[in-house]
Structures are given as C-alpha cells and as structure tokens.
Design an enzyme around this catalytic site. Structure first.
Site, PDB file in Angstrom:
ATOM      1  N   LYS A 203       0.827  -1.218   0.000  1.00  9.81           N
ATOM      2  CA  LYS A 203       0.000   0.000   0.000  1.00  9.81           C
ATOM      3  C   LYS A 203       0.855   1.259   0.000  1.00  9.81           C
ATOM      4  CE  LYS A 203      -4.465  -1.431   1.727  1.00  9.81           C
ATOM      5  NZ  LYS A 203      -5.516  -1.252   2.747  1.00  9.81           N
TER       6      LYS A 203
ATOM      7  N   LYS B  41      -4.554  -9.347  -6.615  1.00 12.55           N
ATOM      8  CA  LYS B  41      -5.782  -9.484  -5.843  1.00 12.55           C
ATOM      9  C   LYS B  41      -6.883  -8.548  -6.384  1.00 12.55           C
ATOM     10  CE  LYS B  41      -6.052  -7.448  -1.803  1.00 12.55           C
ATOM     11  NZ  LYS B  41      -5.915  -7.021  -0.408  1.00 12.55           N
TER      12      LYS B  41
ATOM     13  N   LYS C 255     -10.920  -3.094  -4.107  1.00 15.87           N
ATOM     14  CA  LYS C 255     -11.754  -1.892  -4.225  1.00 15.87           C
ATOM     15  C   LYS C 255     -10.952  -0.736  -4.804  1.00 15.87           C
ATOM     16  CE  LYS C 255     -13.725  -2.410   0.487  1.00 15.87           C
ATOM     17  NZ  LYS C 255     -12.645  -2.760   1.416  1.00 15.87           N
TER      18      LYS C 255
HETATM   19  P1  TYM Z   1     -10.695  -5.222   3.657  1.00 12.52           P
HETATM   20  O1  TYM Z   1     -11.675  -4.129   3.880  1.00 12.52           O
HETATM   21  O2  TYM Z   1      -9.574  -4.983   2.713  1.00 12.52           O
HETATM   22  O3  TYM Z   1     -11.449  -6.520   3.202  1.00 12.52           O
HETATM   23  C1  TYM Z   1     -12.554  -7.053   3.956  1.00 12.52           C
HETATM   24  C2  TYM Z   1     -12.518  -8.563   3.894  1.00 12.52           C
HETATM   25  O4  TYM Z   1     -12.543  -8.999   2.533  1.00 12.52           O
HETATM   26  C3  TYM Z   1     -11.453  -9.871   2.291  1.00 12.52           C
HETATM   27  N1  TYM Z   1     -10.980  -9.657   0.915  1.00 12.52           N
HETATM   28  C4  TYM Z   1     -10.828 -10.626   0.014  1.00 12.52           C
HETATM   29  N2  TYM Z   1     -11.037 -11.952   0.079  1.00 12.52           N
HETATM   30  C5  TYM Z   1     -10.794 -12.689  -1.018  1.00 12.52           C
HETATM   31  N3  TYM Z   1     -10.352 -12.144  -2.190  1.00 12.52           N
HETATM   32  C6  TYM Z   1     -10.123 -10.822  -2.297  1.00 12.52           C
HETATM   33  N4  TYM Z   1      -9.699 -10.303  -3.447  1.00 12.52           N
HETATM   34  C7  TYM Z   1     -10.363  -9.996  -1.158  1.00 12.52           C
HETATM   35  N5  TYM Z   1     -10.244  -8.665  -0.924  1.00 12.52           N
HETATM   36  C8  TYM Z   1     -10.616  -8.480   0.362  1.00 12.52           C
HETATM   37  C9  TYM Z   1     -10.383  -9.483   3.304  1.00 12.52           C
HETATM   38  O5  TYM Z   1      -9.484 -10.539   3.531  1.00 12.52           O
HETATM   39  C10 TYM Z   1     -11.226  -9.147   4.514  1.00 12.52           C
HETATM   40  O6  TYM Z   1     -11.549 -10.331   5.218  1.00 12.52           O
HETATM   41  N6  TYM Z   1      -7.783  -5.049   7.723  1.00 12.52           N
HETATM   42  C11 TYM Z   1      -9.028  -5.561   7.188  1.00 12.52           C
HETATM   43  C12 TYM Z   1     -10.247  -5.130   7.983  1.00 12.52           C
HETATM   44  C13 TYM Z   1     -10.175  -5.369   9.442  1.00 12.52           C
HETATM   45  C14 TYM Z   1     -10.337  -6.595  10.115  1.00 12.52           C
HETATM   46  C15 TYM Z   1     -10.210  -6.304  11.499  1.00 12.52           C
HETATM   47  C16 TYM Z   1     -10.583  -7.899   9.685  1.00 12.52           C
HETATM   48  C17 TYM Z   1      -9.959  -4.421  10.390  1.00 12.52           C
HETATM   49  N7  TYM Z   1      -9.990  -4.976  11.608  1.00 12.52           N
HETATM   50  C18 TYM Z   1     -10.298  -7.304  12.456  1.00 12.52           C
HETATM   51  C19 TYM Z   1     -10.679  -8.900  10.663  1.00 12.52           C
HETATM   52  C20 TYM Z   1     -10.538  -8.591  12.025  1.00 12.52           C
HETATM   53  C21 TYM Z   1      -9.190  -5.065   5.763  1.00 12.52           C
HETATM   54  O7  TYM Z   1      -8.605  -4.105   5.363  1.00 12.52           O
HETATM   55  O8  TYM Z   1     -10.113  -5.741   5.051  1.00 12.52           O
END
Ligand code: TYM
Length: 332
Positions: free
Chosen positions: A111, A194, A197
């Site tokens: 990032k 990957k 968004k």
């Molecule tokens: P974020 O917002 O990037 O994504 C949310 C969830 O979606 C999953 N994900 C994917 N899974 C499969 N293929 C993909 N291309 C893909 N893109 C995203 C992510 O693995 C995630 O489960 N840091 C985290 C958010 C967070 C969090 C937490 C998660 C903050 N605190 C505590 C678990 C526990 C994040 O940025 O997810």
C-alpha cells in the site's frame, strides 16, 4: 460459544472478493456463533478519504452487509469509530508491538509503494489497531480472506507478548478462518493480482452494486488464456486467470473446483463465462436491490449501527478497562 469478530473497510464499494472471501462466510457463521461485524472507518482513514464520502460509504457498506444476510438484531453490526475501546486498546498495542514485526507486513509495503516516506503513520501501525479490534472482544475466531493471514499472525504475537510482559493469561489465541474456494479472488484483468476496491480499473473487479449488464460485460472481457478448461484442478496449474474464474464459480455454486471442472471441463471460455455471468447475476442482483432499499431509509440504518455500537461497547469496555488496569493505569 466462541466469539467471532471481523471487519471491512468503507473505502469504496465492496467487491466480489470481499463477498466471497469474507461476508458470505460471516453469514454462514451466524448459525452457531455469537458474531460481531464492524465497518472499520478508523482503518479507512489510514489513506486519505474525502470526509463527505466516508459517511456515505460507511452507510452503503453497512446496508450491503445487511443485504448479504447479516442479522444485526441477533448479532452485532456497528461502525468502529463509535466504540472508543478500539482506539484505546490500539494505543496500548502500539507500545507492545515491535517495529521489526511491523516492518515485515507485506500489505504495508504494497500500500505504501515506492513513496514510503509519505505514507501515514496510521497505515504503518494499522495491524495493531486490527489486533485491538479483535482482542477488545476476546474474540477467538476471525473469518477473513487470505490477504489478512499475516495480520492475524501479528495479532497473536501481540496478544502473547502482552500476556508475557504483564504476567497474565488475559488475551486469548486467535484462530483465522480462511474458508472456501475463493479465499483469494483475483483481478479480472490480471490473475496474479488481488481483486481490490482500490484498483484503478473498474473492469478488474465486480462490485456488489453492479447491475446484470455490467456484470455480464466484465465477465465476458475477463482475461483468459486460449486453451479450453481442463477437466481436473491439476490442469489449472500455471493458469491463474482460469483458476480464478473456476474458484469464483465453485464458491457461488457452493461446490468445489473439482466438481465445476467435471461439469465444464473441455469447454471453451465463451460458454463457461456465460454460465458464470448467469450465476453471478443470480447471486448478486438481490443483494444490490436490497442494499438500495435499505439505503432509502438512512434513519433506520443509523439506528441499527448505533444500537450495534452500544452493544459492542458493553462487551469491549470492561475488557479494555481490565487491560488498562493490568498495564498500571489508575483509571478514570
Ligand atoms: P478489507 O476491507 O480490505 O477486506 C474485507 C474482507 O474482505 C477480504 N478480501 C478478500 N477476500 C478474497 N479475495 C479478495 N480479493 C479480497 N479482498 C478483500 C479481506 O481478507 C477481509 O476479510 N484489515 C481488514 C479489515 C479489518 C479486520 C479487522 C478484519 C480491520 N480490523 C479485524 C478482521 C478482524 C481489511 O482491510 O479488510
């Protein structure tokens, strides 16, 4: 009952990757767990967010999560900034985590990119906040996509070091739940990247708000290779785009790549993409429609989030107060 916690950032429209890697599994886990799901707006501002859009995106994401099948009455859905315990525990974890640990985080490197000196300090300590999100509830099971695996390992390191440093057995061990054939959904334009968004190209992803025509068009244009589909998963080796589309199909059909290939093996991508687009439209169109319905009444939606935040705080506040007492704070 084991407590589940997971979060998602309101940094744009949720994608098929978020749905298959996370939200869809969150829905299934509601059956036999107590679940807490969080729209992580504190995480979102680690990169610049237009303030006028952040509130809108937070509501849109909450609506979309409910539309996917999360029950905010039986479980808890809220926005992170409304529960102060997250930021309070994150500060303590900033003092527990080691710089060497954070330096290994691949997501920070991705990032921050080449302009690392200009990345926010928040982006760097983001995994500490993520550990706080989970551990403030003593949650033990965390359903995420494959890209969050390293952050959860770090959360366990933080929990262990806290317990060790203060001579307690206070924070539990976290078990990542990385489930299903689509735990890492890849970009439709590049099977080695990957689906995200934040990708500059909208053609690289399916958004949960996309209509049927747009979904069909994106799938038709998805990058593939010239060979027909293999009839067994071993034949997907070295074919990342084919593997990705088969994984997406398997996840949506509640099936496995092996079953998908035994049905579609030998076909060209033209026919397979038609079947995949139909399955995507069938799965996603009702979600988009329900999201729009929920967004028409933001007062009710805000009420749901407020109620979720109140119930979340009732769990997290005493846990974080105890962590503060263990650290030696006198207390308010
Ligand atoms: P974020 O917002 O990037 O994504 C949310 C969830 O979606 C999953 N994900 C994917 N899974 C499969 N293929 C993909 N291309 C893909 N893109 C995203 C992510 O693995 C995630 O489960 N840091 C985290 C958010 C967070 C969090 C937490 C998660 C903050 N605190 C505590 C678990 C526990 C994040 O940025 O997810």
């Amino acid at each position: 009952m084991q407590r589940i916690f997971s979060g998602i950032q309101p940094s744009g429209i949720p994608t098929l990757g978020n749905y298959l890697g996370a939200i869809r599994n969150w829905v299934a886990l509601q059956r036999d767990h107590a679940c807490i799901y969080c729209v992580v707006d504190l995480h979102a501002i680690t990169v610049w967010q237009d303030p006028r859009q952040l509130a809108t995106q937070t509501r849109e994401l909450a609506a979309s999560i409910i539309a996917c099948g999360i029950d905010p009455q039986k479980h808890i859905l809220f926005h992170q900034s409304a529960v102060r315990a997250h930021a309070q525990l994150a500060w303590i974890f900033n003092c527990v985590a080691r710089l060497g640990w954070l330096n290994r985080m691949t997501q920070f490197k991705d990032k921050a990119g080449r302009d690392r000196e200009n990345a926010s300090a928040g982006l760097y300590v983001y995994p500490n906040l993520m550990a706080a999100d989970i551990l403030a509830y003593h949650a033990t099971r965390v359903p995420v996509g494959d890209d969050q695996r390293q952050h959860l390992e770090l959360a366990n390191d933080i929990a262990q070091k806290f317990n060790h440093d203060y001579g307690v057995a206070f924070f539990p061990t976290i078990e990542p739940l990385i489930l299903g054939p689509a735990a890492r959904v890849m970009s439709l334009r590049d099977g080695t990247k990957k689906m995200s968004k934040s990708d500059a190209s909208d053609q690289s992803r399916i958004n949960l708000s996309d209509g049927p025509d747009l979904i069909a068009q994106k799938v038709r244009r998805a990058k593939t290779d010239p060979a027909p589909l293999p009839s067994e998963p071993a034949g997907l080796e070295g074919r990342p785009e084919a593997r990705n589309l088969v994984g997406i199909y398997a996840a949506l059909a509640d099936s496995t790549p092996a079953d998908v290939l035994s049905e579609h093996g030998g076909k060209g991508f033209g026919a397979f993409k038609e079947a995949l687009a139909a399955l995507l439209v069938e799965s996603l169109a009702p979600i988009a429609a329900e999201t729009r319905r929920l967004l028409a009444d933001t007062a009710t939606l805000d009420g749901i989030l407020r109620d979720g935040a109140r119930r979340a705080a009732a769990i997290a506040d005493p846990i974080v107060a105890e962590a503060e007492r263990l650290v030696g704070f006198v207390g308010p």
